[in-house]
Design a protein around this motif. Structure first.
Motif, PDB file in Angstrom:
ATOM      1  N   GLN A 195       0.820  -1.209   0.000  1.00  0.00           N
ATOM      2  CA  GLN A 195       0.000   0.000   0.000  1.00  0.00           C
ATOM      3  C   GLN A 195       0.858   1.265   0.000  1.00  0.00           C
ATOM      4  O   GLN A 195       0.415   2.323  -0.448  1.00  0.00           O
ATOM      5  CB  GLN A 195      -0.920   0.011   1.222  1.00  0.00           C
ATOM      6  N   ILE A 196       2.064   1.174   0.530  1.00  0.00           N
ATOM      7  CA  ILE A 196       3.044   2.260   0.449  1.00  0.00           C
ATOM      8  C   ILE A 196       4.329   1.675  -0.104  1.00  0.00           C
ATOM      9  O   ILE A 196       4.468   0.448  -0.227  1.00  0.00           O
ATOM     10  CB  ILE A 196       3.284   2.925   1.824  1.00  0.00           C
ATOM     11  N   GLN A 197       5.278   2.547  -0.430  1.00  0.00           N
ATOM     12  CA  GLN A 197       6.443   2.083  -1.182  1.00  0.00           C
ATOM     13  C   GLN A 197       7.746   1.970  -0.386  1.00  0.00           C
ATOM     14  O   GLN A 197       8.601   1.151  -0.726  1.00  0.00           O
ATOM     15  CB  GLN A 197       6.660   3.005  -2.387  1.00  0.00           C
ATOM     16  N   MET A 198       7.899   2.773   0.649  1.00  0.00           N
ATOM     17  CA  MET A 198       9.154   2.729   1.382  1.00  0.00           C
ATOM     18  C   MET A 198       8.955   3.203   2.816  1.00  0.00           C
ATOM     19  O   MET A 198       7.923   3.776   3.158  1.00  0.00           O
ATOM     20  CB  MET A 198      10.235   3.572   0.701  1.00  0.00           C
ATOM     21  N   MET A 199       9.980   2.969   3.629  1.00  0.00           N
ATOM     22  CA  MET A 199       9.914   3.332   5.041  1.00  0.00           C
ATOM     23  C   MET A 199      11.323   3.253   5.618  1.00  0.00           C
ATOM     24  O   MET A 199      12.191   2.534   5.097  1.00  0.00           O
ATOM     25  CB  MET A 199       8.983   2.372   5.783  1.00  0.00           C
ATOM     26  N   ILE A 200      11.566   4.010   6.661  1.00  0.00           N
ATOM     27  CA  ILE A 200      12.789   3.856   7.449  1.00  0.00           C
ATOM     28  C   ILE A 200      12.347   3.398   8.827  1.00  0.00           C
ATOM     29  O   ILE A 200      11.670   4.135   9.548  1.00  0.00           O
ATOM     30  CB  ILE A 200      13.596   5.163   7.527  1.00  0.00           C
ATOM     31  N   ALA A 201      12.677   2.161   9.167  1.00  0.00           N
ATOM     32  CA  ALA A 201      12.209   1.559  10.419  1.00  0.00           C
ATOM     33  C   ALA A 201      13.374   0.902  11.142  1.00  0.00           C
ATOM     34  O   ALA A 201      14.429   0.660  10.546  1.00  0.00           O
ATOM     35  CB  ALA A 201      11.116   0.528  10.128  1.00  0.00           C
ATOM     36  N   THR A 202      13.193   0.605  12.419  1.00  0.00           N
ATOM     37  CA  THR A 202      14.276   0.017  13.204  1.00  0.00           C
ATOM     38  C   THR A 202      14.757  -1.278  12.558  1.00  0.00           C
ATOM     39  O   THR A 202      13.977  -2.058  12.018  1.00  0.00           O
ATOM     40  CB  THR A 202      13.823  -0.268  14.643  1.00  0.00           C
ATOM     41  N   ALA A 203      16.070  -1.477  12.650  1.00  0.00           N
ATOM     42  CA  ALA A 203      16.692  -2.634  11.996  1.00  0.00           C
ATOM     43  C   ALA A 203      16.092  -3.943  12.475  1.00  0.00           C
ATOM     44  O   ALA A 203      15.862  -4.870  11.677  1.00  0.00           O
ATOM     45  CB  ALA A 203      18.198  -2.614  12.244  1.00  0.00           C
TER      46      ALA A 203
END
Length: 320
Positions: A195-203
């Motif tokens: 539904q979305i394309q990218m993210m910066i999330a905890t490793a």
């Protein structure tokens, strides 16, 4: 009479050494204030207790004070007596909250003395496999060729995922549209679903999904590779020099606590953070131990504040 007084003073010092004239620290339990139970702040506080409880010879009590987006815990610690018996374990929102909100009831520089940078949590830049990119350079090139057509998910305004992505946009000079969620978990679910394309999330959050192929991890946000994401390059080395975004956890004392106490606490905590069992404890929770001097921690806070202040001002971010 005047000659007798100095002689008496010499005798007192001879039989009562300086350490005996003042009580050794600590002589009573120490309270570690932190945020609500269950998060990274709480984990770091309890790991510190585990690491230094025996060496200090006094009980350390974790006092969870959630609420008001982290302001309550910080305000209690800021107003505590500067005697070393009330400390604060907190993450980077301690200094980002004043950048996002007006009338915060504490001042970072005035009210707190850094003791040590305890731990850090790097994040991972991750995309849905359908996005035709396999590197940070690919992503930047695609975003520049399609301004406003790519999107990313994040938690609330001013959250770590939000600020990390806005920093990426600013440094890469790209226009990627933000999709806001109430938390990182629903954003991650939508990313997996396409539904979305990218993210910066905890490793640690990203790792199982990248390992299964449901997501494609491109790089980590620390300046050096991390054991939390083996084999991944850094964003800085893979196409965006100078980029860094970390969740920082540290130990603070109220301002005006004596330097002697600050240094004693620093020695004990840094020694504990270097132990293999404590390092493993943090790694299993998705964190890396650090352990620094008070001065190095203060410098890291200053650099992070400057970096995020610029991003927040440019993007016009205010806490919702």
């Amino acid at each position: 009479m005047n000659r007798i007084a100095p002689a008496l003073a010499v005798l007192v010092l001879a039989y009562c050494p300086p350490l005996a004239l003042a009580q050794a620290y600590p002589v009573k339990p120490i309270r570690l204030i932190t945020a609500e139970a269950g998060g990274g702040n709480d984990f770091t506080a309890r790991a510190i207790v585990r690491g230094i409880g025996d060496s200090l010879g006094q009980q350390l009590i974790v006092d969870n004070r959630g609420g008001a987006g982290g302001i309550i815990a910080a305000e209690i610690a800021a107003r505590a007596a500067p005697d070393g018996y009330t400390l604060l374990v907190y993450a980077g929102n301690l200094w980002t909250i004043p950048l996002l909100k007006k009338n915060v009831p504490y001042d970072m520089a005035r009210d707190f003395a850094p003791v040590t940078w305890a731990a850090r949590s790097p994040s991972t830049l991750v995309v849905h496999p359908a996005l035709p990119v396999k590197s940070v350079r690919d992503l930047i090139a695609l975003a520049r060729s399609r301004p406003g057509q790519l999107n990313y998910g994040s938690g609330g305004s001013g959250s770590s995922t939000h600020l990390a992505a806005e920093l990426f946009k600013s440094m890469a000079r790209v226009n990627i549209v933000r999709v806001t969620y109430r938390g990182n978990a629903p954003a991650m679910n939508d990313l997996i679903a396409g539904q979305i394309q990218m993210m910066i999330a905890t490793a640690g959050t990203v790792a199982p999904h990248a390992g299964s192929g449901r997501l494609r991890a491109l790089a980590v946000t620390s300046t050096e590779p991390t054991p939390l994401a083996p084999g991944l390059p850094t964003v800085a080395s893979a196409g965006l020099p100078g980029y860094e975004s970390l969740s920082i956890y540290g130990l603070f004392a109220p301002a005006k606590v004596s330097n002697t106490i600050i240094q004693q606490l620093n020695r004990e905590v840094v020694k504990a953070l270097a132990r293999a069992d404590i390092k493993e404890l943090f790694l299993n929770a998705g964190l890396e131990t650090v352990g620094s001097t008070p001065e190095a921690f203060a410098a890291a806070i200053k650099a992070d504040t400057a970096r995020l202040s610029k991003v927040i001002a440019e993007a016009g971010i205010r806490e919702e």
